[in-house]
Structure formats: structure tokens, C-alpha cells
Design an enzyme around this catalytic site. Structure first.
Site, PDB file in Angstrom:
ATOM      1  N   ASP A   1     -23.683  -7.466  50.442  1.00 10.23           N
ATOM      2  CA  ASP A   1     -22.311  -7.958  50.616  1.00 10.23           C
ATOM      3  C   ASP A   1     -21.791  -7.530  51.984  1.00 10.23           C
ATOM      4  O   ASP A   1     -22.221  -6.503  52.529  1.00 10.23           O
ATOM      5  CB  ASP A   1     -21.407  -7.382  49.519  1.00 10.23           C
ATOM      6  CG  ASP A   1     -20.172  -8.232  49.260  1.00 10.23           C
ATOM      7  OD1 ASP A   1     -20.088  -8.827  48.175  1.00 10.23           O
ATOM      8  OD2 ASP A   1     -19.292  -8.318  50.153  1.00 10.23           O
TER       9      ASP A   1
ATOM     10  N   CYS B   1     -11.248 -19.109  38.286  1.00  6.29           N
ATOM     11  CA  CYS B   1     -12.097 -20.312  38.236  1.00  6.29           C
ATOM     12  C   CYS B   1     -11.388 -21.610  37.858  1.00  6.29           C
ATOM     13  O   CYS B   1     -11.547 -22.613  38.555  1.00  6.29           O
ATOM     14  CB  CYS B   1     -13.246 -20.078  37.267  1.00  6.29           C
ATOM     15  SG  CYS B   1     -14.319 -18.735  37.773  1.00  6.29           S
TER      16      CYS B   1
HETATM   17  N1  LIG Z   1     -15.727 -14.711  38.409  1.00 10.11           N
HETATM   18  C1  LIG Z   1     -16.301 -15.459  37.495  1.00 10.11           C
HETATM   19  O1  LIG Z   1     -16.138 -15.236  36.297  1.00 10.11           O
HETATM   20  C2  LIG Z   1     -17.193 -16.594  37.895  1.00 10.11           C
HETATM   21  C3  LIG Z   1     -18.003 -17.183  36.913  1.00 10.11           C
HETATM   22  C4  LIG Z   1     -18.845 -18.229  37.301  1.00 10.11           C
HETATM   23  C5  LIG Z   1     -18.887 -18.664  38.608  1.00 10.11           C
HETATM   24  N2  LIG Z   1     -18.091 -18.073  39.542  1.00 10.11           N
HETATM   25  C6  LIG Z   1     -18.222 -18.508  40.937  1.00 10.11           C
HETATM   26  O2  LIG Z   1     -19.079 -17.562  41.600  1.00 10.11           O
HETATM   27  C7  LIG Z   1     -18.664 -17.400  42.967  1.00 10.11           C
HETATM   28  C8  LIG Z   1     -18.359 -15.939  43.227  1.00 10.11           C
HETATM   29  O3  LIG Z   1     -17.328 -15.546  42.356  1.00 10.11           O
HETATM   30  P1  LIG Z   1     -16.949 -14.014  42.171  1.00 10.11           P
HETATM   31  O4  LIG Z   1     -15.920 -13.983  41.115  1.00 10.11           O
HETATM   32  O5  LIG Z   1     -18.173 -13.206  42.025  1.00 10.11           O
HETATM   33  O6  LIG Z   1     -16.278 -13.718  43.601  1.00 10.11           O
HETATM   34  P2  LIG Z   1     -16.043 -12.306  44.290  1.00 10.11           P
HETATM   35  O7  LIG Z   1     -14.974 -12.470  45.285  1.00 10.11           O
HETATM   36  O8  LIG Z   1     -15.881 -11.260  43.241  1.00 10.11           O
HETATM   37  O9  LIG Z   1     -17.435 -12.010  45.029  1.00 10.11           O
HETATM   38  C9  LIG Z   1     -17.865 -12.697  46.143  1.00 10.11           C
HETATM   39  C10 LIG Z   1     -18.420 -11.679  47.126  1.00 10.11           C
HETATM   40  O10 LIG Z   1     -19.074 -12.388  48.178  1.00 10.11           O
HETATM   41  C11 LIG Z   1     -18.921 -11.591  49.355  1.00 10.11           C
HETATM   42  N3  LIG Z   1     -19.231 -12.419  50.519  1.00 10.11           N
HETATM   43  C12 LIG Z   1     -18.539 -13.456  51.033  1.00 10.11           C
HETATM   44  N4  LIG Z   1     -19.198 -13.978  52.077  1.00 10.11           N
HETATM   45  C13 LIG Z   1     -20.331 -13.250  52.243  1.00 10.11           C
HETATM   46  C14 LIG Z   1     -21.423 -13.314  53.146  1.00 10.11           C
HETATM   47  N5  LIG Z   1     -21.497 -14.260  54.085  1.00 10.11           N
HETATM   48  N6  LIG Z   1     -22.407 -12.402  53.030  1.00 10.11           N
HETATM   49  C15 LIG Z   1     -22.350 -11.451  52.071  1.00 10.11           C
HETATM   50  N7  LIG Z   1     -21.350 -11.355  51.177  1.00 10.11           N
HETATM   51  C16 LIG Z   1     -20.347 -12.247  51.253  1.00 10.11           C
HETATM   52  C17 LIG Z   1     -17.501 -11.091  49.285  1.00 10.11           C
HETATM   53  O11 LIG Z   1     -17.298  -9.969  50.109  1.00 10.11           O
HETATM   54  C18 LIG Z   1     -17.368 -10.792  47.791  1.00 10.11           C
HETATM   55  O12 LIG Z   1     -17.640  -9.447  47.497  1.00 10.11           O
HETATM   56  C19 LIG Z   1     -17.482 -18.329  43.159  1.00 10.11           C
HETATM   57  O13 LIG Z   1     -17.973 -19.550  43.635  1.00 10.11           O
HETATM   58  C20 LIG Z   1     -16.947 -18.511  41.741  1.00 10.11           C
HETATM   59  O14 LIG Z   1     -16.273 -19.729  41.588  1.00 10.11           O
HETATM   60  C21 LIG Z   1     -17.258 -17.032  39.220  1.00 10.11           C
HETATM   61  O1  LIG Z   2      -7.853 -20.355  23.907  1.00 11.97           O
HETATM   62  C1  LIG Z   2      -7.696 -19.872  25.035  1.00 11.97           C
HETATM   63  C2  LIG Z   2      -8.751 -19.340  25.797  1.00 11.97           C
HETATM   64  C3  LIG Z   2      -8.472 -18.840  27.065  1.00 11.97           C
HETATM   65  N1  LIG Z   2      -7.217 -18.850  27.542  1.00 11.97           N
HETATM   66  C4  LIG Z   2      -6.951 -18.339  28.911  1.00 11.97           C
HETATM   67  O2  LIG Z   2      -7.796 -19.023  29.827  1.00 11.97           O
HETATM   68  C5  LIG Z   2      -8.113 -18.191  30.927  1.00 11.97           C
HETATM   69  C6  LIG Z   2      -9.614 -18.157  31.171  1.00 11.97           C
HETATM   70  O3  LIG Z   2     -10.264 -17.491  30.116  1.00 11.97           O
HETATM   71  P1  LIG Z   2     -11.847 -17.431  29.988  1.00 11.97           P
HETATM   72  O4  LIG Z   2     -12.392 -18.783  30.100  1.00 11.97           O
HETATM   73  O5  LIG Z   2     -12.159 -16.684  28.766  1.00 11.97           O
HETATM   74  O6  LIG Z   2     -12.250 -16.508  31.226  1.00 11.97           O
HETATM   75  P2  LIG Z   2     -12.958 -16.787  32.638  1.00 11.97           P
HETATM   76  O7  LIG Z   2     -13.581 -15.504  33.024  1.00 11.97           O
HETATM   77  O8  LIG Z   2     -11.987 -17.417  33.559  1.00 11.97           O
HETATM   78  O9  LIG Z   2     -14.159 -17.792  32.332  1.00 11.97           O
HETATM   79  C7  LIG Z   2     -14.084 -19.182  32.641  1.00 11.97           C
HETATM   80  O10 LIG Z   2     -14.361 -19.409  34.001  1.00 11.97           O
HETATM   81  C8  LIG Z   2     -15.657 -18.926  34.433  1.00 11.97           C
HETATM   82  C9  LIG Z   2     -15.750 -19.148  35.923  1.00 11.97           C
HETATM   83  O11 LIG Z   2     -16.170 -20.414  36.270  1.00 11.97           O
HETATM   84  C10 LIG Z   2     -16.727 -19.676  33.646  1.00 11.97           C
HETATM   85  O12 LIG Z   2     -18.010 -19.219  34.053  1.00 11.97           O
HETATM   86  C11 LIG Z   2     -16.525 -19.431  32.148  1.00 11.97           C
HETATM   87  O13 LIG Z   2     -17.492 -20.174  31.412  1.00 11.97           O
HETATM   88  C12 LIG Z   2     -15.124 -19.874  31.768  1.00 11.97           C
HETATM   89  O14 LIG Z   2     -14.855 -19.580  30.398  1.00 11.97           O
HETATM   90  C13 LIG Z   2      -7.526 -16.814  30.595  1.00 11.97           C
HETATM   91  O15 LIG Z   2      -6.291 -16.684  31.260  1.00 11.97           O
HETATM   92  C14 LIG Z   2      -7.309 -16.870  29.104  1.00 11.97           C
HETATM   93  O16 LIG Z   2      -6.278 -16.020  28.689  1.00 11.97           O
HETATM   94  C15 LIG Z   2      -6.172 -19.380  26.814  1.00 11.97           C
HETATM   95  O17 LIG Z   2      -5.035 -19.423  27.258  1.00 11.97           O
HETATM   96  N2  LIG Z   2      -6.447 -19.876  25.564  1.00 11.97           N
END
Ligand SMILES: NC(=O)c1ccc[n+]([C@@H]2O[C@H](COP(=O)([O-])OP(=O)(O)OC[C@H]3O[C@@H](n4cnc5c(N)ncnc54)[C@H](O)[C@@H]3O)[C@@H](O)[C@H]2O)c1
Ligand SMILES: O=c1ccn([C@@H]2O[C@H](COP(=O)(O)OP(=O)(O)O[C@H]3O[C@H](CO)[C@@H](O)[C@H](O)[C@H]3O)[C@@H](O)[C@H]2O)c(=O)[nH]1
Length: 543
Positions: free
Chosen positions: A122, A361
Site C-alpha cells: 500500500d 459501496c
Molecule cells: N469495502 C468493502 O466492503 C468492499 C467490498 C467489495 C468491493 N469493494 C471495492 O474494493 C475496492 C477497495 O475498497 P476498500 O474498501 O478496500 O478501500 P480502502 O480505501 O479501504 O483500501 C484501498 C487501499 O488502496 C490503497 N491504494 C490506493 N492507490 C494505491 C496504489 N497506487 N498503490 C498501492 N496502494 C494504493 C489506499 O492507500 C488504500 O489503503 C473498491 O473498489 C471498493 O469498491 C469494497
Molecule cells: O435490510 C437491510 C440491510 C442493510 N441495510 C443497510 O445497508 C448498508 C449496507 O449493508 P451491507 O450490505 O450489509 O454492508 P456492506 O459492507 O456495504 O456490503 C455491501 O457492499 C459490499 C461492497 O461492494 C458488497 O461486497 C456486499 O456484498 C454488499 O452487501 C448498511 O448501512 C446497512 O445498515 C439496511 O438498511 N437494511
């Protein structure tokens, strides 16, 4: 390596051939000095067998394994070299981006694949320092145990991005893909700056073939652009781009990663693309049943991620829209949701009415989907998805309005306690938490807001309330905040302190055990008034 991880078979020639769950990942070579490999799935490795044996002493890529038969054997771990037919060796994975996705996902891969070396890199020194410390940078149930088990064995975190990219066979890219705040598509389109930087770095430092995996959520067709960057700068190196979107939800990330509903891998439909898909599939096959690993073309995989989030968010907006009607008619949204969720065609999940969905997201990905639809000349489709966000914003402002209007149309100088600030329970993540909009709404009416959340630091809360829309999704938010920044709210480490002398209190998504800002009966928050305007309590019932 423990024996018993693999299945033993006896082939017609009487030589032991052992394969992993998918047949090709792990082999046992009966160890008699000249050894032979027997497995119809891996014919190509026959010609490499002598070389593998030769390399045993120098590379450590072949592992002695006690077999179930009387003779001891060699276990050979095959790698991403499957794609190019290179010699077998320990697979090296590098993940660019050590955030909420990169960190937990790589920790689980390291745990489930002890023969794979995983390095998470990172640009944020603070994040990497924290991953290497006792206090991990994110709170996620079960994560500590997984990280502590693997760290220093086959899981490493580093800021030496170039070095680890250069060494890796498979590179996951899990960097931020925020909403653009300026220029073309501002407020909707995904900002791929971080992705592009990562791709250019990969192209710059790669000296051998690589599989590059899109883990970040990206607009459909991103792989095409990434491919162009990589191929244009490749200097003869072969890159295969895969889309492997992540579906984990925060708060249940480890559970989701251990037991995913599905793993989706999209790749090019060329022989090289298919080999790369197989190589990644073999990593997941260490713990995910094969029928849950779906393979598609690149564009289907990229779009499926956006579509899945849009569908989930749409269910929440649907039930929240119904909650407004419940309040107007006396119906109870919890009862309505229960009744409709009993229909197996609808199902019970994601039907909890709330103050609106939050998290990093849903909004970002739907805005991205809207933009893509607009770019493809599909305004009706774009508007359909846009309304999911509109209802979400409406729900948040509706909540604030009800609090204010029921307190004689003003909360000015009234103390309001907010119990829980993160966007849901079991996380310290505050990105797009509805608590921000609720607090800003109340602050706009000059309320005195006092916040309690055991998982969120005061600095984070103050920063969230000071940041502009969408700025939270840039690594700059990981930098320490200036001490002189204005502090719009009071933050306490004691829930009782937060509620002392309050006029009203509201428990938010992360508040104790509530899953979301669920409400009692309808989305109506129940108010119990002690005296006139100065003592009212808003309860958002826990589930
Ligand atoms: N948070 C979730 O629940 C979730 C779930 C599924 C998908 N995603 C997707 O995954 C991706 C990452 O999400 P996240 O929540 O982990 O974000 P995050 O901000 O927690 O992590 C991203 C990291 O990437 C680093 N970074 C950015 N540019 C960089 C580079 N050029 N080289 C090295 N490091 C670099 C940042 O410093 C940061 O620590 C996003 O596209 C998000 O939409 C997130
Ligand atoms: O019945 C419900 C379920 C969820 N929420 C709200 O919806 C938001 C998202 O919740 P949740 O989906 O559980 O958490 P995330 O970590 O945002 O996960 C979503 O977003 C991720 C990032 O893309 C995906 O990977 C996951 O599959 C998807 O569930 C939160 O504010 C919850 O409180 C509600 O209001 N009602």
C-alpha cells in the site's frame, strides 16, 4: 505441508498420484530418486519433472510430504506458471491496496493456501505499519486471529510496492475506485486514477508474465482499458487480466470469505485467458467448493458486481419507500417486510427498513451504474437506478425532519446523543454512514450533538463531518488530521456520558447490537417526551 490436505489415488500403473480438490494443484511424486508424475490433467508437467526434482535443493519449491503409502513423496505446488507453461514453483501473490478488501481477503487466502506467499502492499505507510502491528487498521470480527496465524509465515505487508509487484505471479488490485468529484462524469463516474497508477506501476516493473486481477469494483469494460495500459508498456511481458469482484460485506468479511455464496472469475475467452482463469480458480479451490466458483467472460464479471450491489440497495430503498407509506397509514413496516419476505420468491434478507443504507459501496456503485447507462444512451435505465439513491437520500432527510418537527420545529441548542456512528454494526468504517447526514442535518438546525461509538476514533468522526462529499474515498483520508481543524460535535468514549443531559438520543447502525438504523414499527422513531420541548428521546429500535 500436512498430509491429508490432498486426496490419494492409485493409478493403473501402481504409482501414487495425489491431487488437490481440483485435480491439478498439488501432486505427490513417489520419491525413488528418478520420480515420475502421474496425472492425466497435467501431462505438460511430465516433461518438467526432472527439472523440478533438480531444483528441489536450490529453490525450495518442491515439498517433502509424508504420503499415506509407505514411501515418502514429494508434493509439488503448481503456480500461475500454468498460464505460460513455466516451471512450477511456489505461487507468489501480491495485492495492491491493503484496505477493507485487500487486507482481509489476502489474510484468508494466506490462511487457506499455506503454500502460497501473499504480500499486501500500500502507499499508505500508516496502514502498512498498522497491518504489521498488534492494532490492525480495520476492525473486523475474526480478522485478528487469521492475520496473527499467517503473519510472518506466508502473509506479509509492505510499502515496497515495486519489489513485490515484480516478484508476484498473480497481482490483485484492490485500490480505491471513488466517485469522481470533478471533470467529466463528476458525481457519478468512477475515478480510476488509483487503478491506473497501479496498472502503470505493474507495467513498469514486470519482467515476467503476470496475471492481473481486478479486485476493486470497476465500471464494466475497465479491463479493456487496463489491458491497453499494460500491453502498451509491456516490453514483451504477457499479461492476463481477470475480473474477480469481491462480494464480502463488512462486519462479516471473514465469514463471507471463508464461505462465499460464490466466487466470480471473468477472463478472456482465449487459450491464455482460460489458463489464467484456471490458475486463479485453483487458488480459491483450496477452500471453496468448485460448484461455487463461477467463470464468465470479463464484462459479465465486471457488470455482475455493480448489478449485485444495485439489486441489494434497491431492496432497501423499496422497503424504505414502503416505510413512509406505513407511517402515513398505520401499517407496521416490520410486519409488512416479514409478510412479504415469507414469499420464497422474494425472500427475507435485505428487507429491514432503516434510516437509509450507508457504506462505501452501494451509493458509489449505483452512481457508477447510472453513469454507464447514460453513456450507453439508456436514460430510462439510468433513471430507474438513480431513484434507488433518491429514495435513500429522502429517507435520511425524512428522519431528520421528523426529529426536528416533533421537537417544536427546532433542535437549536438541544443536546442530541448519537449512539453509534459507523455505517453498520461490527465495523469501525464510517464511509457514507447515514450518521453523517443525520448529524449534519441536526447540526444545520444548531443542535448540540454528542456521539458515542466504541469502534470509531474522535478524529475520524470530526474528519467525516468536515469532509466534502466523496472526499472520504481518497487515501488522503488516511493521513493524520490537522490539530487546528474545527470540531463540530462532541465525541465521548462513554455511552452514558453521551446521553447525560440530552434532549434526544438516536442509536445508529453501529450502536450496540443493532444491524442498521432500524425503527420501531414503521420507520417512525418512538419519542417519549418528558417535558415540553427539552426532554424527548428518540429510539430507533434494535433488532
Ligand atoms: N469495502 C468493502 O466492503 C468492499 C467490498 C467489495 C468491493 N469493494 C471495492 O474494493 C475496492 C477497495 O475498497 P476498500 O474498501 O478496500 O478501500 P480502502 O480505501 O479501504 O483500501 C484501498 C487501499 O488502496 C490503497 N491504494 C490506493 N492507490 C494505491 C496504489 N497506487 N498503490 C498501492 N496502494 C494504493 C489506499 O492507500 C488504500 O489503503 C473498491 O473498489 C471498493 O469498491 C469494497
Ligand atoms: O435490510 C437491510 C440491510 C442493510 N441495510 C443497510 O445497508 C448498508 C449496507 O449493508 P451491507 O450490505 O450489509 O454492508 P456492506 O459492507 O456495504 O456490503 C455491501 O457492499 C459490499 C461492497 O461492494 C458488497 O461486497 C456486499 O456484498 C454488499 O452487501 C448498511 O448501512 C446497512 O445498515 C439496511 O438498511 N437494511
Amino acid at each position: 505441508m500436512k498430509s491429508g490436505l490432498v486426496r490419494t489415488e492409485r493409478n493403473p500403473c501402481g504409482r501414487a498420484a495425489i491431487s488437490g480438490r481440483n485435480g491439478v494443484r498439488k501432486l505427490l511424486i513417489p520419491w525413488n530418486g528418478s520420480s515420475s508424475i502421474v496425472d492425466a490433467n497435467v501431462d505438460r508437467f511430465l516433461s518438467l519433472q526432472q527439472r523440478m526434482v533438480d531444483e528441489q535443493s536450490t529453490t525450495g519449491e518442491i515439498y517433502l510430504q509424508k504420503s499415506t503409502s509407505s514411501c515418502s513423496s514429494l508434493a509439488v505446488i503448481f503456480d500461475a506458471g500454468l498460464m505460460s507453461g513455466r516451471r512450477s514453483k511456489m505461487v507468489k501473490i501480491c495485492c495492491v491496496g491493503a484496505g477493507y478488501v485487500g487486507g482481509p481477503t489476502m489474510a484468508v487466502i494466506a490462511l487457506k493456501c499455506p503454500a502460497v506467499e501473499v504480500v499486501v502492499v500500500d502507499i499508505s505507510v500508516a496502514r502498512i505499519t498498522a497491518w504489521n502491528s498488534e492494532q490492525l487498521p480495520i476492525y473486523e470480527p475474526g480478522l485478528d486471529g487469521v492475520v496473527k496465524h499467517c503473519r510472518g509465515r506466508n502473509l506479509f505487508s509492505s510499502t515496497d510496492i515495486e519489489k513485490h509487484i515484480a516478484r508476484a505471479d498473480i497481482i490483485f488490485v484492490s485500490v480505491n475506485t471513488p466517485t469522481k468529484t470533478r471533470g467529466l462524469g463528476a458525481g457519478k463516474a468512477a475515478d480510476l486514477t488509483y487503478w491506473e497508477n497501479a496498472a502503470r506501476m505493474i507495467a513498469d516493473v514486470a519482467k515476467a508474465d503476470k496475471i492481473v486481477v481486478e479486485k476493486s469494483t470497476v465500471p464494466v469494460k475497465t479491463a479493456e482499458a487496463i489491458e491497453k495500459i499494460l500491453i502498451h508498456n509491456s516490453r514483451g511481458v504477457n499479461f492476463q487480466i481477470l475480473s474477480n469482484p469481491e462480494f464480502l460485506a463488512e462486519g462479516t468479511a471473514i465469514k463471507d470469505l471463508f464461505n462465499p455464496d460464490r466466487v466470480l472469475i471473468g477472463g478472456r475467452e482465449t487459450p491464455e485467458g482460460k489458463k489464467a482463469v484456471q490458475a486463479l480458480k485453483q487458488v480459491y479451490a483450496n477452500w471453496v467448493p468448485e460448484d461455487r466458483i463461477i467463470t464468465t467472460n470479463l464484462w459479465s464479471a465486471e457488470l455482475s458486481k455493480l448489478a449485485a450491489n444495485a439489486f441489494l440497495a434497491q431492496r432497501i430503498s423499496s422497503v424504505n419507500a414502503i416505510s413512509a407509506l406505513c407511517e402515513a397509514t398505520g401499517a407496521d413496516v416490520a410486519e409488512v417486510a416479514y409478510a412479504i419476505g415469507k414469499d420464497t420468491r422474494i425472500g427475507p434478507r435485505f428487507l429491514s427498513a432503516s434510516v437509509g443504507f450507508g457504506g462505501s459501496c452501494f451509493q458509489k456503485d449505483i452512481l457508477n451504474l447510472v453513469y454507464i447507462c447514460e453513456c450507453h444512451g439508456l436514460p430510462e435505465v439510468a433513471n430507474y437506478w438513480k431513484d434507488v439513491i433518491k429514495i435513500n437520500d429522502y429517507q435520511k432527510s425524512r428522519f431528520v425532519n421528523r426529529v426536528v418537527s416533533s421537537m417544536f420545529n427546532t433542535v437549536s441548542e438541544k443536546k442530541i446523543a448519537v449512539l453509534g456512528f459507523a455505517f453498520k454494526k461490527d465495523t469501525g468504517d464510517t464511509r457514507e454512514t447515514p450518521a453523517i447526514d443525520v448529524c449534519k442535518g441536526l447540526l444545520g438546525d444548531k443542535a448540540k450533538v454528542c456521539i458515542y461509538d466504541p469502534q470509531v476514533t474522535e478524529e475520524q468522526i470530526q474528519r467525516d463531518l468536515a469532509l466534502n462529499k466523496f472526499d472520504w474515498d481518497h487515501p488522503v483520508h488516511l493521513q493524520p488530521m490537522s490539530a487546528t481543524e474545527v470540531k463540530p460535535v462532541a465525541v465521548t468514549r462513554d455511552a452514558y456520558e453521551a446521553t447525560k443531559g440530552r434532549t434526544a438520543s438516536a442509536s445508529s447502525p453501529s450502536g450496540t447490537s443493532s444491524r442498521s438504523w432500524t425503527t420501531s414499527g414503521s420507520t417512525r422513531a418512538c419519542r417519549s417526551r418528558r417535558s415540553c420541548s427539552t426532554a424527548a428521546t428518540w429510539w430507533i429500535r434494535r433488532r
